[in-house]
Motif scaffolding. Sequence first.
Motif, PDB file in Angstrom:
ATOM      1  N   MET A   1       0.832  -1.185   0.000  1.00 18.44           N
ATOM      2  CA  MET A   1       0.000   0.000   0.000  1.00 18.44           C
ATOM      3  C   MET A   1       0.878   1.249   0.000  1.00 18.44           C
ATOM      4  O   MET A   1       1.875   1.290   0.705  1.00 18.44           O
ATOM      5  CB  MET A   1      -0.891   0.020   1.240  1.00 18.44           C
ATOM      6  N   PRO A   2       0.496   2.250  -0.747  1.00 22.26           N
ATOM      7  CA  PRO A   2       1.343   3.439  -0.844  1.00 22.26           C
ATOM      8  C   PRO A   2       1.256   4.391   0.338  1.00 22.26           C
ATOM      9  O   PRO A   2       2.041   5.316   0.422  1.00 22.26           O
ATOM     10  CB  PRO A   2       0.860   4.123  -2.112  1.00 22.26           C
ATOM     11  N   ALA A   3       0.296   4.206   1.270  1.00 19.65           N
ATOM     12  CA  ALA A   3       0.172   5.152   2.377  1.00 19.65           C
ATOM     13  C   ALA A   3      -0.124   4.428   3.682  1.00 19.65           C
ATOM     14  O   ALA A   3      -0.593   3.290   3.704  1.00 19.65           O
ATOM     15  CB  ALA A   3      -0.936   6.167   2.080  1.00 19.65           C
ATOM     16  N   PHE A   4       0.161   5.137   4.781  1.00 19.95           N
ATOM     17  CA  PHE A   4      -0.113   4.674   6.131  1.00 19.95           C
ATOM     18  C   PHE A   4      -0.683   5.875   6.875  1.00 19.95           C
ATOM     19  O   PHE A   4      -0.131   6.975   6.812  1.00 19.95           O
ATOM     20  CB  PHE A   4       1.195   4.212   6.797  1.00 19.95           C
ATOM     21  N   TYR A   5      -1.792   5.661   7.554  1.00 16.75           N
ATOM     22  CA  TYR A   5      -2.437   6.730   8.306  1.00 16.75           C
ATOM     23  C   TYR A   5      -2.487   6.341   9.773  1.00 16.75           C
ATOM     24  O   TYR A   5      -2.903   5.234  10.106  1.00 16.75           O
ATOM     25  CB  TYR A   5      -3.869   6.958   7.810  1.00 16.75           C
ATOM     26  N   ASN A   6      -2.068   7.243  10.642  1.00 13.34           N
ATOM     27  CA  ASN A   6      -2.158   7.021  12.076  1.00 13.34           C
ATOM     28  C   ASN A   6      -3.098   8.075  12.646  1.00 13.34           C
ATOM     29  O   ASN A   6      -2.817   9.272  12.563  1.00 13.34           O
ATOM     30  CB  ASN A   6      -0.775   7.104  12.715  1.00 13.34           C
ATOM     31  N   GLU A   7      -4.231   7.627  13.168  1.00 10.81           N
ATOM     32  CA  GLU A   7      -5.234   8.540  13.735  1.00 10.81           C
ATOM     33  C   GLU A   7      -5.902   7.853  14.912  1.00 10.81           C
ATOM     34  O   GLU A   7      -6.565   6.837  14.755  1.00 10.81           O
ATOM     35  CB  GLU A   7      -6.268   8.941  12.684  1.00 10.81           C
ATOM     36  N   LEU A   8      -5.728   8.418  16.088  1.00  9.57           N
ATOM     37  CA  LEU A   8      -6.224   7.848  17.334  1.00  9.57           C
ATOM     38  C   LEU A   8      -7.741   7.988  17.488  1.00  9.57           C
ATOM     39  O   LEU A   8      -8.398   7.116  18.041  1.00  9.57           O
ATOM     40  CB  LEU A   8      -5.510   8.543  18.498  1.00  9.57           C
ATOM     41  N   ASP A   9      -8.316   9.069  16.991  1.00 14.62           N
ATOM     42  CA  ASP A   9      -9.744   9.356  17.161  1.00 14.62           C
ATOM     43  C   ASP A   9     -10.571   8.501  16.200  1.00 14.62           C
ATOM     44  O   ASP A   9     -10.357   8.538  14.986  1.00 14.62           O
ATOM     45  CB  ASP A   9      -9.980  10.844  16.902  1.00 14.62           C
ATOM     46  N   PRO A  10     -11.530   7.725  16.708  1.00 11.46           N
ATOM     47  CA  PRO A  10     -12.296   6.824  15.844  1.00 11.46           C
ATOM     48  C   PRO A  10     -13.089   7.521  14.731  1.00 11.46           C
ATOM     49  O   PRO A  10     -13.205   6.968  13.636  1.00 11.46           O
ATOM     50  CB  PRO A  10     -13.254   6.113  16.808  1.00 11.46           C
TER      51      PRO A  10
ATOM     52  N   ALA B   1      -4.714   8.643  -0.958  1.00 12.16           N
ATOM     53  CA  ALA B   1      -3.902   7.452  -1.228  1.00 12.16           C
ATOM     54  C   ALA B   1      -4.400   6.257  -0.417  1.00 12.16           C
ATOM     55  O   ALA B   1      -4.738   6.394   0.762  1.00 12.16           O
ATOM     56  CB  ALA B   1      -2.441   7.731  -0.898  1.00 12.16           C
ATOM     57  N   PRO B   2      -4.441   5.083  -1.038  1.00  9.61           N
ATOM     58  CA  PRO B   2      -4.889   3.893  -0.306  1.00  9.61           C
ATOM     59  C   PRO B   2      -3.848   3.458   0.722  1.00  9.61           C
ATOM     60  O   PRO B   2      -2.652   3.646   0.536  1.00  9.61           O
ATOM     61  CB  PRO B   2      -5.045   2.847  -1.407  1.00  9.61           C
ATOM     62  N   GLY B   3      -4.353   2.889   1.798  1.00 11.90           N
ATOM     63  CA  GLY B   3      -3.464   2.368   2.825  1.00 11.90           C
ATOM     64  C   GLY B   3      -4.205   2.109   4.109  1.00 11.90           C
ATOM     65  O   GLY B   3      -5.354   2.525   4.280  1.00 11.90           O
ATOM     66  N   PRO B   4      -3.550   1.430   5.027  1.00 13.87           N
ATOM     67  CA  PRO B   4      -4.197   1.115   6.303  1.00 13.87           C
ATOM     68  C   PRO B   4      -4.332   2.342   7.194  1.00 13.87           C
ATOM     69  O   PRO B   4      -3.529   3.277   7.125  1.00 13.87           O
ATOM     70  CB  PRO B   4      -3.253   0.087   6.935  1.00 13.87           C
ATOM     71  N   VAL B   5      -5.358   2.315   8.036  1.00 11.43           N
ATOM     72  CA  VAL B   5      -5.567   3.351   9.049  1.00 11.43           C
ATOM     73  C   VAL B   5      -5.318   2.691  10.401  1.00 11.43           C
ATOM     74  O   VAL B   5      -6.031   1.776  10.801  1.00 11.43           O
ATOM     75  CB  VAL B   5      -7.000   3.929   8.977  1.00 11.43           C
ATOM     76  N   ASP B   6      -4.284   3.139  11.070  1.00 10.05           N
ATOM     77  CA  ASP B   6      -3.870   2.585  12.350  1.00 10.05           C
ATOM     78  C   ASP B   6      -4.404   3.500  13.453  1.00 10.05           C
ATOM     79  O   ASP B   6      -4.070   4.685  13.485  1.00 10.05           O
ATOM     80  CB  ASP B   6      -2.335   2.520  12.390  1.00 10.05           C
ATOM     81  N   GLU B   7      -5.200   2.948  14.360  1.00  8.18           N
ATOM     82  CA  GLU B   7      -5.825   3.762  15.403  1.00  8.18           C
ATOM     83  C   GLU B   7      -5.087   3.709  16.744  1.00  8.18           C
ATOM     84  O   GLU B   7      -5.612   4.170  17.751  1.00  8.18           O
ATOM     85  CB  GLU B   7      -7.287   3.343  15.592  1.00  8.18           C
ATOM     86  N   ARG B   8      -3.882   3.200  16.735  1.00  6.12           N
ATOM     87  CA  ARG B   8      -3.104   3.200  17.975  1.00  6.12           C
ATOM     88  C   ARG B   8      -2.556   4.597  18.254  1.00  6.12           C
ATOM     89  O   ARG B   8      -2.393   5.413  17.354  1.00  6.12           O
ATOM     90  CB  ARG B   8      -1.923   2.235  17.876  1.00  6.12           C
ATOM     91  N   SER B   9      -2.211   4.836  19.492  1.00  6.01           N
ATOM     92  CA  SER B   9      -1.496   6.054  19.837  1.00  6.01           C
ATOM     93  C   SER B   9      -0.132   6.020  19.158  1.00  6.01           C
ATOM     94  O   SER B   9       0.477   4.943  19.021  1.00  6.01           O
ATOM     95  CB  SER B   9      -1.295   6.129  21.357  1.00  6.01           C
ATOM     96  N   ILE B  10       0.358   7.160  18.767  1.00  9.31           N
ATOM     97  CA  ILE B  10       1.693   7.221  18.181  1.00  9.31           C
ATOM     98  C   ILE B  10       2.725   6.684  19.165  1.00  9.31           C
ATOM     99  O   ILE B  10       3.760   6.156  18.766  1.00  9.31           O
ATOM    100  CB  ILE B  10       2.029   8.643  17.696  1.00  9.31           C
ATOM    101  N   ARG B  11       2.424   6.783  20.442  1.00  9.64           N
ATOM    102  CA  ARG B  11       3.331   6.250  21.477  1.00  9.64           C
ATOM    103  C   ARG B  11       3.498   4.728  21.361  1.00  9.64           C
ATOM    104  O   ARG B  11       4.472   4.175  21.841  1.00  9.64           O
ATOM    105  CB  ARG B  11       2.821   6.595  22.863  1.00  9.64           C
TER     106      ARG B  11
ATOM    107  N   PHE C   1       0.811  11.087  10.224  1.00  6.71           N
ATOM    108  CA  PHE C   1       0.635  10.972  11.662  1.00  6.71           C
ATOM    109  C   PHE C   1      -0.295  12.085  12.124  1.00  6.71           C
ATOM    110  O   PHE C   1      -0.227  13.201  11.619  1.00  6.71           O
ATOM    111  CB  PHE C   1       1.990  11.044  12.363  1.00  6.71           C
ATOM    112  N   PHE C   2      -1.177  11.764  13.087  1.00  7.97           N
ATOM    113  CA  PHE C   2      -2.234  12.695  13.481  1.00  7.97           C
ATOM    114  C   PHE C   2      -3.007  13.047  12.206  1.00  7.97           C
ATOM    115  O   PHE C   2      -3.208  14.198  11.859  1.00  7.97           O
ATOM    116  CB  PHE C   2      -1.652  13.953  14.143  1.00  7.97           C
ATOM    117  N   ALA C   3      -3.413  12.016  11.482  1.00 14.16           N
ATOM    118  CA  ALA C   3      -3.888  12.138  10.103  1.00 14.16           C
ATOM    119  C   ALA C   3      -5.177  12.916   9.938  1.00 14.16           C
ATOM    120  O   ALA C   3      -5.461  13.395   8.838  1.00 14.16           O
ATOM    121  CB  ALA C   3      -4.031  10.748   9.486  1.00 14.16           C
ATOM    122  N   GLY C   4      -5.973  13.026  10.978  1.00  9.11           N
ATOM    123  CA  GLY C   4      -7.204  13.796  10.867  1.00  9.11           C
ATOM    124  C   GLY C   4      -8.105  13.260   9.773  1.00  9.11           C
ATOM    125  O   GLY C   4      -8.425  12.085   9.732  1.00  9.11           O
ATOM    126  N   ILE C   5      -8.488  14.135   8.846  1.00  3.21           N
ATOM    127  CA  ILE C   5      -9.409  13.740   7.774  1.00  3.21           C
ATOM    128  C   ILE C   5      -8.709  13.627   6.423  1.00  3.21           C
ATOM    129  O   ILE C   5      -9.343  13.762   5.378  1.00  3.21           O
ATOM    130  CB  ILE C   5     -10.618  14.682   7.697  1.00  3.21           C
TER     131      ILE C   5
END
Length: 168
Positions: free
Chosen positions: A1-10, A26-36, A51-55
Amino acid sequence: MPAFYNELDPYPAAWLRNLIAGGHIAPGPVDERSIRDLSPADVAGPGQHHFFAGIGVWSRILRRAGFGDGANVWTASCPCQPFSSAGQRRGVDDERHLWPVLFELVRECRPAILFGEQVANADGRHWLSAVRADLEGAGYAVGAADLAAAGAGAPHIRQRLWFVAVRA
């Protein structure tokens, strides 16, 4: 996948998935873990990393700027509450100050380009000074600008500090 999104807020995480499904970003997984909770192994490799991907605004902007979906570009809109008048203004003592966590990932994974933004007040400028020092110490050239949202067509004058770091 060409992208990775990290967003904690559901809610924004679900929105990201809708935008991906519609082909708007861009397509890619959305990871809902804390960046920590992310390790360098979780985010290593080429492609967009938000990171902190928002919308998903960063992915959309990168497309409009001519970057391919698989470009080795990271973006981060670190939480502004530690530095904003809307937050408690505890600065680096605030648990929401997550630049040090992101910087560890940057230092380990060495993305080619990092874009980011922060609130444009005295505290934000102090934050940017520390970010610049960290990135330059890690071999990045850094540039920044203080711009109003109205300059990009928004119906308000929300000043933000925008920066770009390019790996030397």
